[in-house]
Design an enzyme around this catalytic site. Structure first.
Site, PDB file in Angstrom:
ATOM      1  CG  ASP A 169      -2.003  -1.076   1.085  1.00 43.81           C
ATOM      2  OD1 ASP A 169      -2.230  -1.535  -0.065  1.00 43.81           O
ATOM      3  OD2 ASP A 169      -2.576  -1.486   2.109  1.00 43.81           O
ATOM      4  CB  CYS A 170       3.518   2.429   2.161  1.00 43.28           C
ATOM      5  SG  CYS A 170       4.222   0.870   2.703  1.00 43.28           S
TER       6      CYS A 170
END
Lengths: 405, 140
Positions: free
Chosen positions: A139-140
């Protein structure tokens, strides 16, 4: 009571342009004329050098993030894999890494034309390096693949970090077998065809400070044509070996871990090498200044090639299979003369370490210090020496499924 | 006037079947010392040799060889030493069989004497820094 000097006094003289600096080779004539005590009075610093293949070398790189960001888990630099098991855009490129497609020794002896050492050389030379990185996406860090190119000046950090350099003495490699062998000590012809060695002898850093009385953690050094530091004792550091009266070990002994900013180093002193039938490596230029704190320190710098001995080891059988014994000791004076006597035979010698390079490094370091550009550092902590009682270990070989400790 | 020359003959695939050496000896009264012969990856025959004899015979022979399509080169330029890549370790000095590559003492630097080179090419892979090259490699 002879002369005593502090690091501060030496540095003060360096800054005011009054320090007397000689290389470990130049100082020998002075000592021959005036003895160690006389020479210690006159000389503030002795510079050393070595320029040999050092496999335990590599660089930490931080590339900076692309947009979007990536957590690199598989990385290739000019096709050579770098270790990516650290933070998202940090890698370690080792000197001996090979491209996955390299034929290795399938057609023995393999040529090993290109690998980590060559990438490091091209990096330091400012050449463009091709970067390929793969990831699984988070996600990051959503990006899963990137192919790009960069130069050394375009990335955040490049730190040469070598876990084991500057070996204090080394084996002399010979081949008692019936066929040519291809080793990290070069090509060894059968039936004692040649004897290869790899040390700068009387110019070598750790042979001029055999008991590590001045070289320690934080010692500022010449590394790869720039400035570096001793960061730890090297891996396989083994100070407990047999020594001569002069304190000089008779077998491979101490080693250093060193680091420095790659961005201020030079191609001339970081060379990618191809060892036929063995692999790739990096030839590293390294030099250490020795502060002449007292007569005792100077007496160690008085060591000559005639007084430094190395064991002759058979690399056809004894070395690879860890058998005991060697073929006796020979001096670096003999080795450097071009031939040594082994088993009553004259055997031609060759070096893997460049003596001319070692000499130039010691001279360059002398010039840097003379110009006031380079001052000496007192170690933050000493390195383990004889009293540490280190014993080198062999790898345990047992069934990992049994045991149950 | 006697003459002695180290040369490289390169034979295009069309002429490799001809007995050139026999003709050099019989028709031109030359002495032939073959140093090395091979067929390179381009299927071109290559012969490195030393020719000696009288100068007029030698000149006639060279003229005749050229007419036959043989390319003649000076042996000296076959192997080149890239001094910038050489780190002067000296590993080559025990591999070179003719003494062309030597470590000069006390300078401890490598020297390359082209006139002693017999183009065996052992140095190409023995040099860890790969400072030795052949003309063939450089042409590519």
């Amino acid at each position: 009571m002879g002369i005593e000097r502090t690091y501060e006094e030496i540095n003060h003289k360096i800054r005011s342009g009054k320090a007397v600096i000689l290389t470990a080779e130049e100082v020998l004539d002075l000592i021959a004329g005036e003895g160690a005590a006389g020479a210690a009075k006159k000389v503030d610093v002795v510079t050393t050098g070595t320029f040999g293949p050092m496999c335990s070398s590599g660089v930490f790189l931080n590339f900076g993030h692309p947009k979007p960001r990536i957590k690199m888990s598989e990385v290739y630099l000019n096709g050579v894999p770098a270790y990516a098991g650290i933070a998202a855009v940090d890698v370690y490129l080792g000197a001996t890494a090979l491209p996955p497609g390299d034929p290795r020794n399938r057609n023995h002896p393999g040529e090993f034309r290109y690998g980590g050492g060559h990438v490091i050389e091209e990096l330091v030379a400012g050449e463009e390096i091709r970067l390929e990185a793969h990831s699984y996406g988070t996600d990051c860090y959503p990006l899963k693949k990137i192919e790009t190119a960069f130069r050394l000046s375009e990335i955040n950090e490049a730190v040469l970090y070598n876990p084991r350099n500057a070996y204090q003495n080394y084996n002399v490699a010979v081949n008692l077998g019936q066929k040519t062998i291809y080793t990290y000590m070069g090509i060894l012809k059968p039936n004692l065809g040649n004897a290869n060695y790899s040390s700068a002898g009387q110019l070598s850093p750790l042979l001029n400070d055999p008991l590590l009385k001045t070289i320690g953690m934080g010692t500022r050094i010449f590394l790869g044509g720039g400035v570096g530091y001793v960061t730890w004792h090297g891996t396989q550091h083994n100070p407990s070996v047999e020594r001569g009266e002069n304190g000089v070990p008779k077998t491979p002994a101490g080693t250093l871990a060193v680091a420095g900013d790659l961005k201020q180093m030079q191609r001339r002193w970081l060379r990618g090498l191809s060892m036929l039938g063995y692999g790739v490596t990096l030839q590293v230029g390294l030099g250490i200044p020795i502060p002449i704190l007292n007569e005792e320190i100077m007496s160690y710098c008085a060591v000559r090639d005639e007084e430094i001995f190395a064991p002759v080891v058979d690399y056809s059988r004894v070395y690879p299979y860890r058998e005991a014994g060697n073929l006796g000791l020979v001096s670096y004076a003999e080795l450097r003369s071009g031939a040594v006597t082994i088993k009553n035979r004259q055997v031609p010698t060759a070096s893997l370490s460049s003596y001319a390079g070692a000499r130039e490094i010691a001279r360059t370091l002398k010039e840097w210090i003379s110009a006031g550009k380079f001052t000496l550092t007192r170690p933050a902590a000493p390195l383990p020496s004889v009293e540490a009682g280190i014993q080198l270990q062999a790898l345990p070989q047992r069934n990992p499924d049994e045991g149950g400790f | 006037m006697a003459i002695k020359q180290k040369l490289v003959f390169r034979f295009p695939p069309s002429v490799v079947e001809q007995p050139f050496i026999y003709r050099l000896v019989r028709d031109f009264d030359l002495m032939v010392n073959i140093l090395r012969a091979d067929i390179n990856p381009d299927k071109e025959g290559r012969l490195m040799l030393e020719l000696s004899g009288s100068e007029p015979d030698y000149r006639r022979a060279i003229e005749w060889l050229k007419q036959q399509g043989v390319r003649i080169l000076n042996l000296k330029q076959q192997i080149t030493w890239n001094e910038d890549r050489c780190t002067h370790c000296g590993a080559c000095s025990v591999i070179c069989p003719s003494g062309a590559l030597e470590l000069s003492r006390p300078a401890m630097t490598v020297t390359f004497d082209e006139s002693k080179c017999i183009v065996c090419e052992l140095c190409l892979k023995a040099c860890p820094a790969r400072a030795m090259k052949t003309l063939l490699e450089q042409a590519r």
